[in-house]
Motif scaffolding. Structure first.
Motif, PDB file in Angstrom:
ATOM      1  N   VAL A 408       0.864  -1.174   0.000  1.00  0.00           N
ATOM      2  CA  VAL A 408       0.000   0.000   0.000  1.00  0.00           C
ATOM      3  C   VAL A 408       0.908   1.233   0.000  1.00  0.00           C
ATOM      4  CG1 VAL A 408      -1.804   1.280   1.192  1.00  0.00           C
ATOM      5  CG2 VAL A 408      -1.819  -1.227   1.243  1.00  0.00           C
ATOM      6  N   PHE A 409       0.655   2.132  -0.933  1.00  0.00           N
ATOM      7  CA  PHE A 409       1.518   3.310  -1.059  1.00  0.00           C
ATOM      8  C   PHE A 409       0.705   4.467  -1.615  1.00  0.00           C
ATOM      9  CE2 PHE A 409       1.941   0.478  -4.672  1.00  0.00           C
ATOM     10  CZ  PHE A 409       1.686   1.302  -5.769  1.00  0.00           C
ATOM     11  N   THR A 410       1.274   5.645  -1.539  1.00  0.00           N
ATOM     12  CA  THR A 410       0.616   6.839  -2.071  1.00  0.00           C
ATOM     13  C   THR A 410       1.078   7.115  -3.494  1.00  0.00           C
ATOM     14  OG1 THR A 410       2.333   8.370  -1.320  1.00  0.00           O
ATOM     15  CG2 THR A 410       0.545   7.863   0.228  1.00  0.00           C
ATOM     16  N   ILE A 411       0.255   7.831  -4.222  1.00  0.00           N
ATOM     17  CA  ILE A 411       0.658   8.498  -5.466  1.00  0.00           C
ATOM     18  C   ILE A 411       0.260   9.952  -5.281  1.00  0.00           C
ATOM     19  CG2 ILE A 411       0.145   8.787  -7.913  1.00  0.00           C
ATOM     20  CD1 ILE A 411      -0.042   5.771  -8.176  1.00  0.00           C
ATOM     21  N   GLU A 412       1.250  10.872  -5.298  1.00  0.00           N
ATOM     22  CA  GLU A 412       0.972  12.255  -4.924  1.00  0.00           C
ATOM     23  C   GLU A 412       1.840  13.264  -5.668  1.00  0.00           C
ATOM     24  OE1 GLU A 412       2.391  13.392  -0.985  1.00  0.00           O
ATOM     25  OE2 GLU A 412       2.990  11.319  -0.631  1.00  0.00           O
ATOM     26  N   PRO A 413       1.685  13.366  -6.967  1.00  0.00           N
ATOM     27  CA  PRO A 413       2.425  14.416  -7.674  1.00  0.00           C
ATOM     28  C   PRO A 413       1.857  15.792  -7.353  1.00  0.00           C
ATOM     29  CG  PRO A 413       0.864  13.378  -9.146  1.00  0.00           C
ATOM     30  CD  PRO A 413       0.806  12.599  -7.852  1.00  0.00           C
ATOM     31  N   GLY A 414       2.632  16.809  -7.661  1.00  0.00           N
ATOM     32  CA  GLY A 414       2.178  18.176  -7.432  1.00  0.00           C
ATOM     33  C   GLY A 414       2.910  19.161  -8.316  1.00  0.00           C
ATOM     34  N   LEU A 415       2.438  20.361  -8.332  1.00  0.00           N
ATOM     35  CA  LEU A 415       3.123  21.490  -8.957  1.00  0.00           C
ATOM     36  C   LEU A 415       3.004  22.676  -8.012  1.00  0.00           C
ATOM     37  CD1 LEU A 415       2.165  21.365 -12.749  1.00  0.00           C
ATOM     38  CD2 LEU A 415       4.481  21.355 -11.800  1.00  0.00           C
ATOM     39  N   TYR A 416       4.132  23.351  -7.766  1.00  0.00           N
ATOM     40  CA  TYR A 416       4.176  24.423  -6.775  1.00  0.00           C
ATOM     41  C   TYR A 416       4.942  25.603  -7.358  1.00  0.00           C
ATOM     42  CZ  TYR A 416       3.413  20.054  -4.278  1.00  0.00           C
ATOM     43  OH  TYR A 416       2.957  18.810  -3.897  1.00  0.00           O
ATOM     44  N   PHE A 417       4.246  26.705  -7.544  1.00  0.00           N
ATOM     45  CA  PHE A 417       4.855  27.904  -8.104  1.00  0.00           C
ATOM     46  C   PHE A 417       4.879  28.967  -7.003  1.00  0.00           C
ATOM     47  CE2 PHE A 417       2.705  25.760 -11.735  1.00  0.00           C
ATOM     48  CZ  PHE A 417       3.859  25.378 -12.419  1.00  0.00           C
ATOM     49  N   GLN A 418       6.027  29.104  -6.378  1.00  0.00           N
ATOM     50  CA  GLN A 418       6.163  30.010  -5.248  1.00  0.00           C
ATOM     51  C   GLN A 418       5.773  31.444  -5.649  1.00  0.00           C
ATOM     52  OE1 GLN A 418       7.365  29.291  -2.079  1.00  0.00           O
ATOM     53  NE2 GLN A 418       7.955  27.151  -2.379  1.00  0.00           N
ATOM     54  N   ILE A 419       5.267  32.172  -4.666  1.00  0.00           N
ATOM     55  CA  ILE A 419       4.745  33.512  -4.919  1.00  0.00           C
ATOM     56  C   ILE A 419       5.827  34.474  -5.408  1.00  0.00           C
ATOM     57  CG2 ILE A 419       5.097  34.328  -2.548  1.00  0.00           C
ATOM     58  CD1 ILE A 419       2.049  35.084  -4.780  1.00  0.00           C
ATOM     59  N   ASP A 420       7.102  34.193  -5.090  1.00  0.00           N
ATOM     60  CA  ASP A 420       8.202  35.080  -5.488  1.00  0.00           C
ATOM     61  C   ASP A 420       9.148  34.420  -6.492  1.00  0.00           C
ATOM     62  OD1 ASP A 420       9.172  33.200  -3.743  1.00  0.00           O
ATOM     63  OD2 ASP A 420      10.290  34.613  -2.480  1.00  0.00           O
ATOM     64  N   ASP A 421       8.646  33.406  -7.218  1.00  0.00           N
ATOM     65  CA  ASP A 421       9.474  32.698  -8.196  1.00  0.00           C
ATOM     66  C   ASP A 421       9.422  33.437  -9.531  1.00  0.00           C
ATOM     67  OD1 ASP A 421      10.794  30.979  -9.896  1.00  0.00           O
ATOM     68  OD2 ASP A 421       9.826  29.161  -9.109  1.00  0.00           O
ATOM     69  N   LEU A 422      10.526  34.087  -9.882  1.00  0.00           N
ATOM     70  CA  LEU A 422      10.576  34.913 -11.083  1.00  0.00           C
ATOM     71  C   LEU A 422      10.738  34.093 -12.352  1.00  0.00           C
ATOM     72  CD1 LEU A 422      12.820  37.854  -9.799  1.00  0.00           C
ATOM     73  CD2 LEU A 422      10.320  37.607  -9.730  1.00  0.00           C
ATOM     74  N   VAL A 424       8.592  31.953 -13.363  1.00  0.00           N
ATOM     75  CA  VAL A 424       7.263  31.607 -13.872  1.00  0.00           C
ATOM     76  C   VAL A 424       6.457  32.882 -14.093  1.00  0.00           C
ATOM     77  CG1 VAL A 424       7.281  29.374 -12.705  1.00  0.00           C
ATOM     78  CG2 VAL A 424       6.252  31.347 -11.561  1.00  0.00           C
ATOM     79  N   PRO A 425       5.485  32.845 -14.993  1.00  0.00           N
ATOM     80  CA  PRO A 425       4.651  34.027 -15.234  1.00  0.00           C
ATOM     81  C   PRO A 425       3.874  34.425 -13.982  1.00  0.00           C
ATOM     82  CG  PRO A 425       4.365  32.389 -16.979  1.00  0.00           C
ATOM     83  CD  PRO A 425       5.159  31.730 -15.894  1.00  0.00           C
ATOM     84  N   VAL A 426       3.480  35.666 -13.935  1.00  0.00           N
ATOM     85  CA  VAL A 426       2.792  36.198 -12.766  1.00  0.00           C
ATOM     86  C   VAL A 426       1.512  35.420 -12.477  1.00  0.00           C
ATOM     87  CG1 VAL A 426       1.585  38.227 -11.855  1.00  0.00           C
ATOM     88  CG2 VAL A 426       3.765  38.507 -13.052  1.00  0.00           C
ATOM     89  N   ASP A 427       0.805  35.004 -13.530  1.00  0.00           N
ATOM     90  CA  ASP A 427      -0.479  34.350 -13.288  1.00  0.00           C
ATOM     91  C   ASP A 427      -0.337  32.954 -12.670  1.00  0.00           C
ATOM     92  OD1 ASP A 427       0.541  33.110 -15.542  1.00  0.00           O
ATOM     93  OD2 ASP A 427      -1.325  33.186 -16.690  1.00  0.00           O
TER      94      ASP A 427
END
Length: 469
Positions: A408-422, A424-427
């Motif tokens: 038994v295991f998890t599957i948990e991908p994600g995407l995280y765009f930090q608020i001050d990460d230049l 990535v686009p502002v949106d």
């Protein structure tokens, strides 16, 4: 009874730094406290459902250590502050091998004594004190006047189908192997949990059911969270109520991360606002009374619908999760599940122009990794009586291990765009999305134990509308 009220009548059996605030017991109390109590006959229970499974686990461990004395402590109470302790939870290996779960006694010890090529197994713990002892009324840690009835040796022996003895009878022996001190023993009990038995799988399903109800509760109370200055705490508290009412509690600290907080992987302060238009990432798992836990994440649009950019990120994460699920087959390496998810992540962020290299170059095991900026964690971990179960298993049994029925295991991908990460686009900045499900591997392929909790963007929007409607 408050601590202040308790202090006016209690006197500790052993003097400590709190002695100066205690009042002595009057002679009349001491002369009469042991009298006038009704008889309390004991009816021995039938063995609990887990007893036979725990016996099989003990037999497997015995076979692995012939002729060696094994000592598995439950652990002790841990101080939170002054004379206040944290809620006791037995060591996971102890609970797994005894079947003694949320009702286990602190300081208990499970001992495998080598005898004639096998082991005699005895559970030592502190027998309850009858009402003729000072402990009964004067010890706030174990006295039944304070904490309620405690189990007897005979009762536990019948309940767990295991020999019991007084804790005072336990004596250490030179050369014995002690859990967490001996590396080989610690590894063995961890690897013993890689394959779950039927009891464990049923308990995992139960934990998932409680967790699913907790997510419904959260959605129902989202308007209250929006209205509160610390709305994340409202979300945390709503889930806590469900976990405590229907189970033993949470299997780990709930993450209720709204808005930019969703980009912090282990955000557990949960002191932020919940703002309409934002997403809230909730990573929560109820722990059943057996101590088996779920571990599920859903990312919810606070207003009930995703914006275009939120939906794009969300569906990318869902696509990665689906790819990982498809890759999870018997005989596949555990790490290849992660690889399948990361391939999707790399391809999509490359399409969005976020990488200085191609997706293929980013996926190079030695020179790549640029896409990991937006998903630094792994996709999967084993799950069971620990939220990160089997953590002491060897690398070749875990990360490089082969998927087998009963895991038994998890599957948990994600995407995280930090608020001050230049980069990535502002949106995109401030958007964090994770989707996490609990997966049972069977001979016929993977089974998503949490599949009934909506997953796609359309399903999530319909879920919110239904629960709030």
């Amino acid at each position: 009874m408050s601590t202040a009220e308790r202090d006016t009548i209690a006197e500790p059996a052993v003097e400590n730094s709190n002695t100066n605030r205690k009042q002595p017991f009057p002679r009349g109390f001491l002369d009469t406290i042991s009298t006038g109590w009704a008889e309390r006959p004991e009816t021995l229970p039938a063995p609990r459902a887990q007893a036979s499974y725990a016996a099989a686990r003990r037999a497997a461990l015995s076979d692995a250590f012939p002729g060696q004395r094994l000592v598995i402590p439950a652990g002790s109470l841990k101080q939170r502050s002054n004379d206040t302790d944290y809620v006791f939870r037995a060591h996971s290996a102890f609970a797994h091998l005894t079947g003694w779960a949320s009702d286990a006694e602190p300081d208990s010890i499970l001992v495998f004594e080598p005898v004639d090529g096998a082991h005699e197994v005895t559970l030592y713990f502190r027998e309850r004190a009858d009402r003729t002892t000072t402990e009964f009324y004067a010890d706030a840690t174990v006295g039944e006047f304070w904490i309620g009835p405690r189990p007897s040796l005979a009762g536990v022996a019948a309940d767990l189908d295991i020999a019991t003895d007084h804790l005072a009878a336990f004596l250490p022996v030179d050369g014995e192997l002690i859990l967490d001190d001996d590396e080989e023993l610690t590894r063995a009990v961890s690897e013993l949990r890689l394959i779950k038995d039927d009891f464990e799988i049923a308990e995992m399903r139960k934990a998932v059911e409680i967790t699913a109800a907790g997510f419904d509760d959260i959605i129902r109370e989202l308007p209250s969270a929006v209205a509160h200055a610390r709305g994340e705490r409202v979300v945390e508290g709503v889930f806590h109520r469900r976990a405590r009412e229907d189970g033993n509690g949470e299997g780990y600290d709930t993450i209720a991360a709204s808005g930019p907080h969703a980009c912090y992987l282990h955000w557990t302060r949960n002191d932020g606002t919940v703002v309409p238009g934002d997403l809230i990432l909730v990573d929560a798992g109820a722990e059943a009374d057996s101590l088996y836990t779920a571990d599920i994440t859903r990312t919810l649009p606070v207003s009930g619908t995703f914006t275009e950019v939120q939906r794009r990120v969300y569906e990318t994460v869902r696509e990665a999760a689906d790819a990982a699920f498809a890759a999870a087959q018997v005989g596949v390496r555990f790490r290849d599940v992660h690889g399948a998810a990361m391939k999707v992540i790399a391809e999509r962020v490359a399409e969005w122009g976020l990488l200085p290299v191609t997706a293929e170059e980013a996926l190079d095991a030695d020179a790549g990794g640029q896409h990991r900026r937006y998903m630094v964690h792994g996709t999967s971990h084993h799950l069971g009586i620990d939220v990160h179960d089997c953590a002491q298993a060897r690398r070749e049994m875990y990360y490089d291990g082969i998927l087998a029925p009963g895991m038994v295991f998890t599957i948990e991908p994600g995407l995280y765009f930090q608020i001050d990460d230049l980069t990535v686009p502002v949106d995109l900045r401030g958007i964090g999305v994770r989707i996490e499900d609990d997966i049972l591997m069977t001979a016929d392929g993977p089974v998503n134990l949490s599949a009934d909790i909506p997953r796609t963007a359309d399903e999530v929007e319909a879920w919110i509308a239904r629960v709030q409607g």
